[in-house]
Design a protein around this motif. Structure first.
Motif, short mmCIF file in Angstrom:
data_model
loop_
_atom_site.label_atom_id
_atom_site.label_comp_id
_atom_site.label_asym_id
_atom_site.label_seq_id
_atom_site.Cartn_x
_atom_site.Cartn_y
_atom_site.Cartn_z
N LYS A 2 0.82 -1.22 0.00
CA LYS A 2 0.00 0.00 0.00
C LYS A 2 0.85 1.26 0.00
O LYS A 2 0.42 2.29 -0.49
N ILE A 30 -1.14 6.35 -8.36
CA ILE A 30 -2.47 6.91 -8.11
C ILE A 30 -3.53 5.94 -8.61
O ILE A 30 -4.51 5.66 -7.92
N ASP A 33 -4.05 3.32 -6.19
CA ASP A 33 -4.37 3.83 -4.86
C ASP A 33 -3.27 3.53 -3.86
O ASP A 33 -3.50 3.09 -2.73
N SER A 35 0.13 4.85 -1.61
CA SER A 35 0.65 6.02 -0.92
C SER A 35 2.14 6.15 -1.17
O SER A 35 2.82 5.17 -1.46
N GLN A 58 -3.71 11.79 -2.98
CA GLN A 58 -3.10 10.60 -2.39
C GLN A 58 -2.30 10.98 -1.14
O GLN A 58 -1.81 12.09 -1.01
#
Length: 187
Positions: A2, A30, A33, A35, A58
């Motif tokens: 993530k 992006i 999704d 980070s 983000q």
């Protein structure tokens, strides 16, 4: 995966391909999704990728030593800005916070971070995917050198597998997502 820790230059380099590559990687992150964890700079490729991520809403975690804040290079738009005392503190926190790592074009700091993560993976302090984003062939000679070091008996063959190399952000992130840690040979 993530959160991706990105290592890259505090300069943009001489070719517009480097800035375009940073934007392309940000857009792929992006889309997935993801980070960003990075060195909190507002300048160079660091600023480019952070600005792209932030513009899309983000999460961007920046980690920076106070000395660089004092030099006014911190990106104050980060979702979270962590100020630490030393570069060593910065590197360790970035390594802890990321689920995977990508080295983009950059200078000696980027190379140091790349090799530190390779070493941490080899010694199993961490077991996280490490990507080398070879924008515009930037790392070609480094890749050749790593092959040379292996051929000369200083790298185990499986150490090459500790680095995922691509010039395509989607392929790079796909291969990182599929990464399975393996134990390299003991010496």
């Amino acid at each position: 995966m993530k959160k991706i820790t990105i290592y890259c230059g505090s300069r943009k380099g001489n070719s517009p391909a480097f800035e375009a590559g940073a934007k392309a990687l940000a857009q792929e992150m992006i889309r997935r999704d993801l980070s960003l964890v990075y060195g909190a700079g507002r300048v160079g490729l660091m600023g480019v990728i952070a600005d792209e991520m932030l513009a899309a809403g983000q999460e961007v975690l920046g980690v920076i030593p106070q000395k660089l804040v004092d030099r006014e290079v911190a990106h104050n738009g980060c979702t979270e800005l962590i100020i630490v005392e030393t570069m060593r503190d910065r590197k360790w926190l970035m390594a802890e916070r990321g689920d995977g790592f990508i080295a983009m074009p950059g200078g000696i700091g980027t190379l140091e971070e790349l090799f530190e993560i390779m070493t941490l993976n080899q010694l199993h302090y961490i077991q996280k995917p490490l990507g080398l984003y070879n924008v515009n062939g930037y790392f070609d000679k480094l890749i050749d050198f790593l092959k040379h070091a292996k051929d000369q008996g200083f790298l185990y063959p499986e150490q090459e597998e500790l680095v995922i190399i691509s010039d395509d952000p989607a392929e790079l992130l796909d291969r990182m997502a599929a990464y399975q840690a393996r134990r390299p040979s003991d010496w």
